[in-house]
Design an enzyme around this catalytic site. Sequence first.
Site, PDB file in Angstrom:
ATOM      1  N   CYS A 173      34.607  18.731   0.657  1.00 23.44           N
ATOM      2  CA  CYS A 173      35.899  18.564   1.329  1.00 23.44           C
ATOM      3  C   CYS A 173      36.780  17.516   0.654  1.00 23.44           C
ATOM      4  CB  CYS A 173      35.698  18.160   2.776  1.00 23.44           C
ATOM      5  SG  CYS A 173      34.518  19.186   3.635  1.00 23.44           S
ATOM      6  N   GLU A 229      37.756  33.877  18.436  1.00 20.50           N
ATOM      7  CA  GLU A 229      36.631  33.415  19.261  1.00 20.50           C
ATOM      8  C   GLU A 229      36.729  31.930  19.596  1.00 20.50           C
ATOM      9  OE1 GLU A 229      36.514  34.577  16.197  1.00 20.50           O
ATOM     10  OE2 GLU A 229      34.909  33.714  14.989  1.00 20.50           O
TER      11      GLU A 229
END
Lengths: 673, 167
Positions: free
Chosen positions: A507, A370
């Site tokens: 992260c 997508e």
Amino acid sequence: MSAIAAPPTLSIDGIAVPINGERNLLELIRKTDIDLPTFCYHSDLSVYGACRLCIVDIAGRGIQGACSTAPEPGLVVRTQTEEIREIRKISVELLLANHERECTTCSKSASCQLQDVARRLGINKVRFKAVHEPAEVDRSSPSVTRDPNKCVLCGDCVRFCSEIQGIGAIDFAHRGHDVAVLPAFGNGLGEGECINCGQCAAVCPTGALTPRQEIDEVWKALVDPTKTVVAQIAPAVRIALGELFGMQPGESTRGQMVAALKRLGFKYVYDTAFAADLTVIEESNEFLARKSKAGKLPLFTSCCPAWVKFAEQYFPELLPNLSTCKSPQQMLGALVKELLPQELGVAKKNLVMVSIMPCTAKKFEAKRPEFAHEGVAEVDHVLTTQELARMIEEAGLRFMKLQPESFDMPMGFKTGAGVIFGNSGGVSEAVLRYASEKVTGRKLTNPDIHAVRGEDGLRIVEVPVGDITLKLGIVHGLKNARTLAEKARHGNCDLDIIEVMACPGGCIGGAGQPVSRNPDIRKLRTRGLYDVDKNMELHKSQENHFVTECYQRHLGEIGGRNAHRLLHTHYQNRRRIAGESIELGDGDSAEKLCVNVCTGTTCFLKGSQHILHELLDQVEQEQLHEKVSIHASFCFEQCSHGPTVSVDGKNVPSCTPEAAKNAILQAISEKVP
Amino acid sequence: MRSKSDPECNGRKFVKIFTILEKYERNPSRLVPILQAVQEEYRYLPREVLTYVATALNISPARVFGVATFYSHFATEPRGKHVIRLCNGTACHVKDSIPILEVIRKRLKLEGKKITTDDMMFTVETVACLGACGLAPVVVVNEDVHGEMTPANGLELVEAIIAQELS
Ligand code: SF4
Ligand code: SF4
Ligand code: FES
């Protein structure tokens, strides 16, 4: 008042050492500055005790594994004896015998613990012969490469995946000689439940599991004169990249990083934190709208692609709770591909977007279908912090001597809110900095919201915003995410927002970051990001005037049509494992009505077993063998409407035994001419 | 040609799995007896069934696969109608069990890593010590133990089964 009693002690190599609640001897020994070698010990994981390198001699008990011995007062422990040295050497030689020793071509070479231990123990020959046949390298995953020939069977990866991520995508299989760490059924890692977090590779002491490399593709683009190559850099990269060039963990690399990218041939260098500011604005508004209109809450964040895949696999009914915001990486990619071709006069297909990420899951995300439009991906390649360092080294750049350069405008401009996205709690804080001004209409004088900061893997905090109190859940590690998601699934979760990051500490602890054995690494990197925020002039996404301008010139309204087209996405139910259906009738079913009952996790929990049972009974009682063939299948990826049964290719959602039987009878009657 | 399976046998087998899972209360710590019972139904542990078991017990398929491959008793590949197991424990090995294996495999045209014949009639495998060392070398055909074997006797056993199947 009596004096505090001195803690009990034990003796390590003749020195009395106090015991202060250490969980095992190994911890205590390491506190005395002796770095006993280990492969299978990892302080966040359970004790396995398989590598046998941590052995010590305990008076009266003989040779014991330090990792699996509790410290007791009075023990007399020796860490070096002739016997211990010999056993350690043999253990390492045995591992080396079966290890494919192609060190010069191994991407773990610089951080390999097997090499390190072999060097430290002075192993200069291997007395044993290999008994393993070479096995194939598994390159099926976009995020992690698995080379079984380099595995030392320490199990660190297995334990991380199951204990911290709560997945268990890999496990020990087979026995004796053939023992190996494998995904289910010996399939490829890319075919199953793995959510691409890469943490198995981060803990793997050898080159058996490594982040997948994309360096060659990027070099190719950089030297191609027809291509314009553009970079974006995630927040967490800037405070870790320097570790590979002699800087302290958490120390911000500032301008050298941009300078290096320019020297490598990148035309523009943008900051993913710009898109993080955009995310804050879109996501906060999405949240406030849900909150005021009794929409789906808790709102789960969606910037971690490992978490998104996890949710798609295990919590399909919660997908409407996920923010529809793309991750900052994809937002920036989408904007670059939308705006730059016109501005620069280059064809879309000649514009290459490379993102530099602390993360291996971003590699998977960039390849999600997508996120490609008419064959053009929003992000073409994803490099990890490690890979960028490698390219800098390959090019021979003297990193520390580079003249600092600054990010390119406008998409290189960010506020501190966008930067703290890189650590656990950062997204929450950034959103609160925005939401509180929006709700109260008053300026937030001190942007620091300490309540949401912290190291714990699961934190629940309440933060007053104007007249209301917002309740937030902040998690890292997907096992913790599962705990909250289970509650939300059962409707007993009163949280407003749940921030999820798969990697330890967020992260900053991503698997693409430099490998470090410094136990304080997360703390240092987190502090590094907060320091960057502190040193910036602007701390709130709403103060990013380039973002404001971007809305005025390109995006239109916040959450409007164009914003949705470029900045938002949708999710899909995803099966955990590739597999065929189980044929429950006789072999040839070509002529028959094909009935499939989904027995994936969600449908199973919603009672598909019962339906299957009843249908099999029906076939038996009504003698339908000739006409109907029944199959049990794994996950139609229609979980939110489960249990699902498909009759002759047509899905019957929210199926009951009666509905299924009726559908079958009707289909049979239609088939009869 | 016989049909691959009885018409309704697969369905019944699968229903049997439901019963097995309920009997062990879908308790993941009972995985080994559950797999044991499943193997009794299917004679091996088919992949799809293992996935179903993992789903029902709420544990990862990799863990179930790990356990299924750990015990040599479990088979994850389909097995033939007749299972011939040759002991290759130390006692049998020194008494020349390997030549017996070789003639049998040759007769059944099993080459390389193959242990099951294409017609799914025979599976031939070696196992570690069956605990019948006094009778070495030992061959077990289905459940029957045959001791003090030679390549010639071994072959006879196989021929006898083939003859019986053809009649
Ligand atoms: S990448 Fe993450 S989910 Fe995949 S096997 Fe490794 S630890 Fe497990
Ligand atoms: S793959 Fe790495 S971490 Fe996993 S068992 Fe092998 S050596 Fe240990
Ligand atoms: S660390 Fe103790 S056995 Fe591996």
